[in-house]
Design an enzyme around this catalytic site. Structure first.
Site, mmCIF file in Angstrom:
data_model
loop_
_atom_site.group_PDB
_atom_site.id
_atom_site.type_symbol
_atom_site.label_atom_id
_atom_site.label_comp_id
_atom_site.label_asym_id
_atom_site.label_seq_id
_atom_site.Cartn_x
_atom_site.Cartn_y
_atom_site.Cartn_z
ATOM 1 N N LEU A 130 -8.020 -5.923 2.617
ATOM 2 C CA LEU A 130 -6.659 -5.790 2.096
ATOM 3 C C LEU A 130 -6.812 -4.359 1.366
ATOM 4 O O LEU A 130 -7.491 -4.220 0.348
ATOM 5 C CB LEU A 130 -6.191 -6.865 1.188
ATOM 6 C CG LEU A 130 -5.941 -8.215 1.910
ATOM 7 C CD1 LEU A 130 -5.532 -9.208 0.883
ATOM 8 C CD2 LEU A 130 -5.029 -8.248 3.019
ATOM 9 N N ASP A 131 -5.548 -3.559 1.592
ATOM 10 C CA ASP A 131 -5.498 -2.302 0.840
ATOM 11 C C ASP A 131 -5.476 -2.838 -0.723
ATOM 12 O O ASP A 131 -4.950 -4.006 -0.931
ATOM 13 C CB ASP A 131 -4.185 -1.666 1.069
ATOM 14 C CG ASP A 131 -4.399 -0.997 2.659
ATOM 15 O OD1 ASP A 131 -5.726 -0.846 3.217
ATOM 16 O OD2 ASP A 131 -3.473 -0.868 3.353
ATOM 17 N N ARG A 132 -5.780 -1.861 -1.530
ATOM 18 C CA ARG A 132 -5.703 -1.999 -2.954
ATOM 19 C C ARG A 132 -4.376 -2.461 -3.548
ATOM 20 O O ARG A 132 -4.273 -3.507 -4.197
ATOM 21 C CB ARG A 132 -6.197 -0.758 -3.503
ATOM 22 C CG ARG A 132 -6.225 -0.876 -5.317
ATOM 23 C CD ARG A 132 -7.016 0.220 -5.889
ATOM 24 N NE ARG A 132 -7.235 0.162 -7.199
ATOM 25 C CZ ARG A 132 -7.604 0.961 -8.091
ATOM 26 N NH1 ARG A 132 -7.618 2.217 -7.555
ATOM 27 N NH2 ARG A 132 -7.766 0.768 -9.390
ATOM 28 N N THR A 172 -2.152 -4.163 -1.742
ATOM 29 C CA THR A 172 -1.617 -5.442 -1.340
ATOM 30 C C THR A 172 -2.204 -6.618 -1.775
ATOM 31 O O THR A 172 -3.457 -6.599 -2.028
ATOM 32 C CB THR A 172 -1.809 -5.230 0.362
ATOM 33 O OG1 THR A 172 -1.468 -4.027 0.965
ATOM 34 C CG2 THR A 172 -1.343 -6.440 1.103
ATOM 35 N N HIS A 225 -3.728 0.879 7.359
ATOM 36 C CA HIS A 225 -2.160 0.961 6.883
ATOM 37 C C HIS A 225 -1.338 0.837 7.973
ATOM 38 O O HIS A 225 -0.232 1.251 7.818
ATOM 39 C CB HIS A 225 -1.976 2.357 6.472
ATOM 40 C CG HIS A 225 -2.939 2.709 5.233
ATOM 41 N ND1 HIS A 225 -2.998 4.034 4.689
ATOM 42 C CD2 HIS A 225 -3.771 1.914 4.469
ATOM 43 C CE1 HIS A 225 -3.855 3.905 3.723
ATOM 44 N NE2 HIS A 225 -4.249 2.739 3.457
#
Length: 237
Positions: free
Chosen positions: A55-57, A59, A164
């Site tokens: 997961l993106d930072r 999110t 993304h």
């Protein structure tokens, strides 16, 4: 330091609710970071864990780890072969309905980390299903063109796993996710910070469905929509 909330736990797997702002693992691109989900889960349960997706930072939401290398290999393959169904909630600018976006994306490369990567790689297939859950019109002139401003609470299902993807797809539809500093709208990001106290990207991984790699049973994980995503849609007193 408080323990991370556990969403699922058995002999082979553990899933936690990753807070927004927490990196999955150490990265020299974020050298200032001192906390990582991988190490915190390891310390919390007292054994090594293996990340099987990311997961993106910014999110938040469901993050799944395997407890051994064999399980990690099986799950990583399941993610790669699109055998895992992922669901997200997000707040976007404007009124957006239901639909599917099939829009290929070029890989986003970091100038330093991807210095030696292929720079002109062809765009890869990227598909996102989206469904509107709620809409709100607020009496604030965030932009000079309109006396009011509109937002939508969305359920997003990425059918592919590009970097993304959800943030870029919503931006392509001209309905960027609130709090997105790379693909979003700074005026609306500031409005949510100032008016609702939202300091984060309003994107959360709220569901994960897959076949257990050992029991072959269906596993369905779900989290409630984070409170920060609901603030604009709650009636005022």
């Amino acid at each position: 330091m408080s323990d991370l909330d556990v969403v699922y736990d058995d002999a082979y797997l553990i899933a936690i609710d990753k807070p927004s702002g927490l990196l999955v693992h150490r990265s020299w691109l974020a050298r200032e970071a001192t906390e990582f989900a991988l190490q915190r889960v390891r310390d919390q349960i007292g054994q090594r864990v293996y990340p099987v997706h990311r997961l993106d930072r910014p999110t938040s939401g469901i993050l799944l780890f395997a407890k051994d290398a064999d399980t990690a290999r099986l799950l990583t393959s399941a993610f790669a072969e699109r055998q895992v169904q992922k669901g997200y909630h997000a707040v976007v600018r404007g009124y957006l309905g239901d639909g599917q976006l099939d829009y290929p994306l070029r890989e986003e490369l970091d100038k330093i980390a991807d210095k030696y990567a292929e720079q002109d790689k062809a765009a890869q297939p990227a598909i996102t299903d989206y469904q509107c859950l709620a809409q709100i019109e607020l009496p604030f002139a965030v932009s000079k063109k309109h006396a009011t401003t509109r937002y939508s609470l969305m359920h997003l299902q990425p059918k592919t796993g590009r970097k993304h993807q959800l943030r870029r797809h919503m931006s392509h539809l001209r309905h960027p996710i609130i709090g997105d500093t790379n693909h979003g709208d700074g005026r609306h990001n500031r409005f949510f910070r100032d008016h609702f106290g939202c300091q984060r990207l309003l994107l959360a991984a709220t569901s994960l469905e897959f076949q257990h790699p050992h029991t072959q049973q269906a596993v369905q994980l779900e989290l409630p929509v984070p409170e920060e995503l609901m603030r604009a849609f709650q009636p005022t007193a």
